[in-house]
Design a protein around this motif. Sequence first.
Motif, mmCIF file in Angstrom:
data_model
loop_
_atom_site.group_PDB
_atom_site.id
_atom_site.type_symbol
_atom_site.label_atom_id
_atom_site.label_comp_id
_atom_site.label_asym_id
_atom_site.label_seq_id
_atom_site.Cartn_x
_atom_site.Cartn_y
_atom_site.Cartn_z
ATOM 1 N N ILE A 165 3.237 -4.134 0.538
ATOM 2 C CA ILE A 165 3.460 -5.151 -0.494
ATOM 3 C C ILE A 165 3.214 -6.513 0.140
ATOM 4 O O ILE A 165 4.028 -6.998 0.931
ATOM 5 C CB ILE A 165 4.915 -5.078 -1.021
ATOM 6 C CG1 ILE A 165 5.373 -3.623 -1.133
ATOM 7 C CG2 ILE A 165 5.063 -5.898 -2.295
ATOM 8 C CD1 ILE A 165 5.294 -2.955 -2.412
ATOM 9 N N GLN A 166 2.097 -7.128 -0.208
ATOM 10 C CA GLN A 166 1.763 -8.431 0.358
ATOM 11 C C GLN A 166 2.273 -9.549 -0.552
ATOM 12 O O GLN A 166 2.635 -9.323 -1.697
ATOM 13 C CB GLN A 166 0.249 -8.559 0.542
ATOM 14 C CG GLN A 166 -0.337 -7.435 1.413
ATOM 15 C CD GLN A 166 -1.799 -7.645 1.765
ATOM 16 O OE1 GLN A 166 -2.117 -8.499 2.575
ATOM 17 N NE2 GLN A 166 -2.686 -6.859 1.189
ATOM 18 N N GLN B 125 3.157 -2.066 -7.017
ATOM 19 C CA GLN B 125 4.413 -2.741 -7.305
ATOM 20 C C GLN B 125 5.497 -2.031 -6.490
ATOM 21 O O GLN B 125 5.443 -0.821 -6.328
ATOM 22 C CB GLN B 125 4.753 -2.622 -8.808
ATOM 23 C CG GLN B 125 3.961 -3.591 -9.686
ATOM 24 C CD GLN B 125 4.147 -5.034 -9.254
ATOM 25 O OE1 GLN B 125 5.269 -5.505 -9.170
ATOM 26 N NE2 GLN B 125 3.052 -5.721 -8.945
ATOM 27 N N PRO B 126 6.485 -2.789 -5.986
ATOM 28 C CA PRO B 126 7.529 -2.101 -5.211
ATOM 29 C C PRO B 126 8.356 -1.151 -6.069
ATOM 30 O O PRO B 126 8.596 -1.410 -7.249
ATOM 31 C CB PRO B 126 8.384 -3.257 -4.677
ATOM 32 C CG PRO B 126 8.009 -4.465 -5.447
ATOM 33 C CD PRO B 126 6.640 -4.247 -6.000
ATOM 34 N N TRP C 272 -0.390 -12.453 3.975
ATOM 35 C CA TRP C 272 -1.296 -11.318 3.951
ATOM 36 C C TRP C 272 -1.146 -10.576 5.276
ATOM 37 O O TRP C 272 -0.803 -11.178 6.290
ATOM 38 C CB TRP C 272 -2.731 -11.778 3.697
ATOM 39 C CG TRP C 272 -3.293 -12.661 4.778
ATOM 40 C CD1 TRP C 272 -4.024 -12.265 5.864
ATOM 41 C CD2 TRP C 272 -3.163 -14.090 4.896
ATOM 42 N NE1 TRP C 272 -4.349 -13.353 6.640
ATOM 43 C CE2 TRP C 272 -3.841 -14.480 6.076
ATOM 44 C CE3 TRP C 272 -2.536 -15.074 4.115
ATOM 45 C CZ2 TRP C 272 -3.909 -15.812 6.492
ATOM 46 C CZ3 TRP C 272 -2.608 -16.398 4.545
ATOM 47 C CH2 TRP C 272 -3.284 -16.752 5.697
ATOM 48 N N ILE C 273 -1.407 -9.267 5.252
ATOM 49 C CA ILE C 273 -1.171 -8.485 6.463
ATOM 50 C C ILE C 273 -2.082 -8.980 7.597
ATOM 51 O O ILE C 273 -3.238 -9.339 7.371
ATOM 52 C CB ILE C 273 -1.361 -6.965 6.243
ATOM 53 C CG1 ILE C 273 -2.758 -6.652 5.737
ATOM 54 C CG2 ILE C 273 -0.296 -6.412 5.318
ATOM 55 C CD1 ILE C 273 -3.077 -5.162 5.769
ATOM 56 N N ILE D 156 10.153 -1.961 6.075
ATOM 57 C CA ILE D 156 9.741 -2.730 7.241
ATOM 58 C C ILE D 156 9.486 -4.158 6.759
ATOM 59 O O ILE D 156 8.718 -4.357 5.805
ATOM 60 C CB ILE D 156 8.414 -2.193 7.822
ATOM 61 C CG1 ILE D 156 8.425 -0.683 7.950
ATOM 62 C CG2 ILE D 156 8.058 -2.903 9.122
ATOM 63 C CD1 ILE D 156 9.004 -0.156 9.190
ATOM 64 N N VAL D 157 10.097 -5.119 7.425
ATOM 65 C CA VAL D 157 9.834 -6.522 7.090
ATOM 66 C C VAL D 157 8.809 -7.049 8.082
ATOM 67 O O VAL D 157 9.052 -7.059 9.292
ATOM 68 C CB VAL D 157 11.123 -7.370 7.155
ATOM 69 C CG1 VAL D 157 10.842 -8.768 6.582
ATOM 70 C CG2 VAL D 157 12.254 -6.702 6.396
ATOM 71 N N GLY D 158 7.668 -7.496 7.563
ATOM 72 C CA GLY D 158 6.616 -8.032 8.424
ATOM 73 C C GLY D 158 5.422 -7.097 8.497
ATOM 74 O O GLY D 158 5.529 -5.995 9.030
#
Lengths: 417, 90
Positions: free
Chosen positions: A204-205, A29-30, A68-69, A38-40
């Motif tokens: 965090i996906q 959980q964040p 998903w990554i 980092i966004v992305g």
Amino acid sequence: MMQRYSFLSLAGHALRGHRAWPQAWRSPQPKPAYDVVIVGGGGHGLATAYYLAKNHGVRNVAVFEKGWIGGGNTGRNTTVVRSNYLFPESARFYDHSLKLYEGLSRELNFNIMLSQRGMVTLAHSRHDIDAQRRWANAMRINGIDSDLLTREDVRRLVPRLDYAPDARLPVLGGFTQPRAGTARHDAVAWGYARAADALGVDIIQNCEVTGFDIGADGVRAVKTSLGLIGVGRVGLAVAGHSSVLARTLGFRLPVQSYALQAMVSEPIKPLLDTVVLSPSAGIYVSQSDKGELVIGGGLDLYASYAQRGNLPTAEQVIAGLITLFPSFSRLRMLRQWAGVVDVVHDSTPILGRSPVPGVFLNCGWGTGGFKAIPAGGWCFAHLLAKNESHPLATGFGLDRFTSGALIDEAAASGIAH
Amino acid sequence: MLSLTCPHCGPRDETEFSCGGESHIERPGVEASDETWADYLFVRDNPRGVTFERWHHRFGCGAWFNVARDTVSHEIKTVYPMGAPRPTTP
Ligand SMILES: Cc1cc2nc3c(=O)[nH]c(=O)nc-3n(C[C@H](O)[C@H](O)[C@H](O)COP(=O)(O)OP(=O)(O)OC[C@H]3O[C@@H](n4cnc5c(N)ncnc54)[C@H](O)[C@@H]3O)c2cc1C
Ligand SMILES: [Zn+2]
């Protein structure tokens, strides 16, 4: 603790029926706040997180990925890695990337299946020969491996090309970068994710970043589908969606998003052990370990955020392939897809500050940023940790569009986009 | 495959056309600052959604015209003449 992958661990788990493998990375959980967000979660975002933790000791880091990554361009690309660029700035940067790739399986303890099978660029006209001599010599001056090839050399390396006297695209020669090749795209994302996670990075996906909270001193928080997350610095690594996030931050970018498509054929026996690129045919092809031919070409011809790719371009790519390799004409295509790529005017990435204090940009990779993932992450981590450009990326800032100091690598992307 | 409606020739396949990029960009005067000039040359809206762009009936009558198109669905919302103001689209 990260479980090390080795022959011994494989044997041990085999004895237990492969039921006890731990997750490769957590799904946390964040936290309420991070030093760096980092966004992305593509290759660039994940590599950046890893090098932030590894090279700079910045470990209170999260990567937010809306899907998903590796599900963006990183998992959609044709996996060619190379450093055959023209100008010294790009040559230095992309060769650093290739060198990092050369040690990456060991570094990450994850087999990225790097295969340095070389890339042969074909010359079909006198002009191609002259241009490629210049290109190959520029590479050598920059300390990068390159060899000029005669028609006979190419024939030995790629016997399946059309060598008939009346071939539509006669093969007059070419050049090769022997250290170029391919790597497993998913493995690059997963390897960086697992190693970053082991150093404390939260991945965090399924969590989209929808906006930002900006104060007088710059960015304060990111708005996500899981709530507001406080932040010191933000790194945007969202490829084709960079303009969308820039808009929420109140600025525009010199970026245009296009669909770039690729396709694979049904698997066949090994017949192509190098990457072949023909700028005149507008296509490149390699054969995967599974035996599929992996085929890429030019951009779709108008702006798009759709990961589909349209038919006229697919047709053109296939036509180019058949022109080069008439014997491929009976092959069936297995899959076709597209990614949304972030194209800039000079085909040089944007790595630098944004107009909003605390927000930094990693984009502009266009059609060729897979090969750049290790160096992109390396330099972006440096920028986020120190708030100054890495020496390998000093010319890559947004300011070049105002100063006019473009690094016009359009030719070195190989395909005329 | 898109079907675009040329104002002169009617509906034709996209392969007869070429896209000239974002529309409604005005060339600044010669006194423009470097920032304004960079904006003009390189910086684009690049929206995810409806975009306004110029198209050229290159392998047809040769006319230029404007198109409002969705960059996700690729649906063409309207076709309108060069020089006309940006339409309001849903
Ligand atoms: C068909 C094709 C072939 C290619 N071939 C090659 C090649 O052979 N060699 C090469 O070097 N390069 C190639 N490329 C280019 C290369 O794939 C990209 O440049 C590279 O993968 C970019 O990595 P990235 O991490 O910047 O982007 P991505 O992998 O696209 O990652 C960006 C991520 O950001 C996420 N995201 C976007 N918006 C948000 C948001 N608001 N919140 C949270 N997450 C968000 C996306 O879901 C995505 O996962 C190819 C690309 C395509 C499409
Ligand atoms: Zn017409």
